[in-house]
Design an enzyme around this catalytic site. Structure first.
Site, short mmCIF file in Angstrom:
data_model
loop_
_atom_site.label_atom_id
_atom_site.label_comp_id
_atom_site.label_asym_id
_atom_site.label_seq_id
_atom_site.Cartn_x
_atom_site.Cartn_y
_atom_site.Cartn_z
NE ARG A 1 -3.15 0.72 -0.64
CZ ARG A 1 -3.40 0.78 -1.94
NH1 ARG A 1 -2.98 1.80 -2.65
NH2 ARG A 1 -4.06 -0.19 -2.53
CE LYS B 1 -1.23 28.12 -4.52
NZ LYS B 1 -2.21 28.69 -5.47
CE LYS C 1 2.35 34.06 -3.38
NZ LYS C 1 2.29 33.99 -4.87
CD GLU D 1 1.20 37.55 -6.08
OE1 GLU D 1 1.04 36.34 -6.32
OE2 GLU D 1 0.79 38.11 -5.02
CG ASP E 1 -1.83 36.50 -8.57
OD1 ASP E 1 -1.75 35.30 -8.90
OD2 ASP E 1 -2.57 36.90 -7.65
#
Length: 298
Positions: free
Chosen positions: A102, A137, A169, A203, A224
């Site tokens: 697994r 992410k 950002k 950004e 963005d």
């Protein structure tokens, strides 16, 4: 062939943690049902077409449970395969193979799903100059494996972590704005403090922010959630003074149009945060008497 850059200590930690989670006090089912001297062979087979990533990770899991298991991959990471293809084979103590099954499947299915999704994005921008890259992410603890899977799919990696490059950002800029610090001044001040090898990216989410950012001396500017028309305008305003990265809401339906705007880089969070695990199965044949199929069950 994709060269693996998964650090050995990171892979070891991932496997040890996963095995401890899955069998903290052993595999009571196999110990109750399977004779200790039973031997099994198994094939890792594709239930659907895709791109392989994690073949050596699959092998490493098997060896972590029992170094005596014979395990080998039939195709290299980055290879395209069809439904029904055999991707790897294992042979050894049946209890050990079943205990490793697994965890080995979870990792190779996850990685191959990312590679397959990534390849679709790369194919969608073929013929343009745009480079598809991943983001941070990622699944906590699995970043090194998932970044390898992105490379297996033909794309590139963004910064590995917060320690690798400067990327200011929207929330960074919001803090500066609250203190009344102009963005251009902040960039110039940061550049003075940074080493000459550190990449500096900022950004923006509005056209009017582009000139102050670029003129302050960034290496990359991230546009963005710009529409394609705004991206064309943004690329023209930057005029080659920095790399232009498009980010935000990129999908397979929109990525080709984004690439056609002339941006240099397209970052896609969906490569890792939304990729579906690929359907692969481990089919085990116990040599003594019985044949049993084990695929993507519990």
């Amino acid at each position: 062939m994709i060269d693996s850059t998964i650090p050995a200590h990171v892979l070891r930690r991932v496997i040890e943690t996963a095995l401890e989670e899955d069998a903290p006090w052993g595999d009571v089912t196999s110990e109750a049902f399977i004779p200790a001297d039973a031997v099994a062979t198994a094939t890792l087979s594709a239930r659907e077409p895709g791109v392989l990533a994690g073949g050596q990770v699959f092998v490493a899991v098997m060896h972590a449970v029992d170094p005596a298991i014979e395990a080998s991959v039939a195709v290299e990471d980055g290879a395209v395969f069809a439904a029904g293809d055999v991707l790897a084979t294992v042979s050894g103590c049946a209890r050990a193979v079943l205990r490793a099954e697994r965890v080995a499947l979870n990792l190779v299915q996850r990685m191959s799903g990312i590679a397959t999704t990534t390849a679709a994005y790369v194919d969608a921008v073929a013929g343009t100059a745009a480079r598809i890259v991943d983001t941070r992410k990622t699944t906590p603890g699995l970043r090194a494996l998932e970044r390898h899977a992105v490379r297996a799919g033909g794309a590139h990696n963004h910064r590995t972590s917060l320690s690798d490059a400067v990327l200011a950002k929207d929330n960074h800029l919001a803090v500066l704005a609250a203190r009344g610090v102009p963005i251009g001044d902040a960039i110039r001040s940061a550049r003075e403090r940074l080493g000459h090898t550190v990449h500096l990216e900022v950004e923006v989410d509005r056209i009017d922010q582009i000139e102050p950012v670029v003129s302050a001396g960034v290496d990359t500017i991230m546009l963005d959630n710009f529409s394609p028309a705004m991206l064309v305008e943004g690329v023209a305003l930057v005029a080659g003074r920095a790399l232009v990265e498009a980010s935000g809401g990129v999908t397979l339906d929109t990525v080709a149009e984004i690439a056609a705007t002339g941006v240099d880089v397209i970052s896609v969070g969906a490569l890792t945060h939304s990729a579906r695990a690929l359907d692969l199965g481990l089919d085990v044949v116990v040599r003594e008497r019985a044949t049993a199929g084990f695929s993507a069950g519990a």
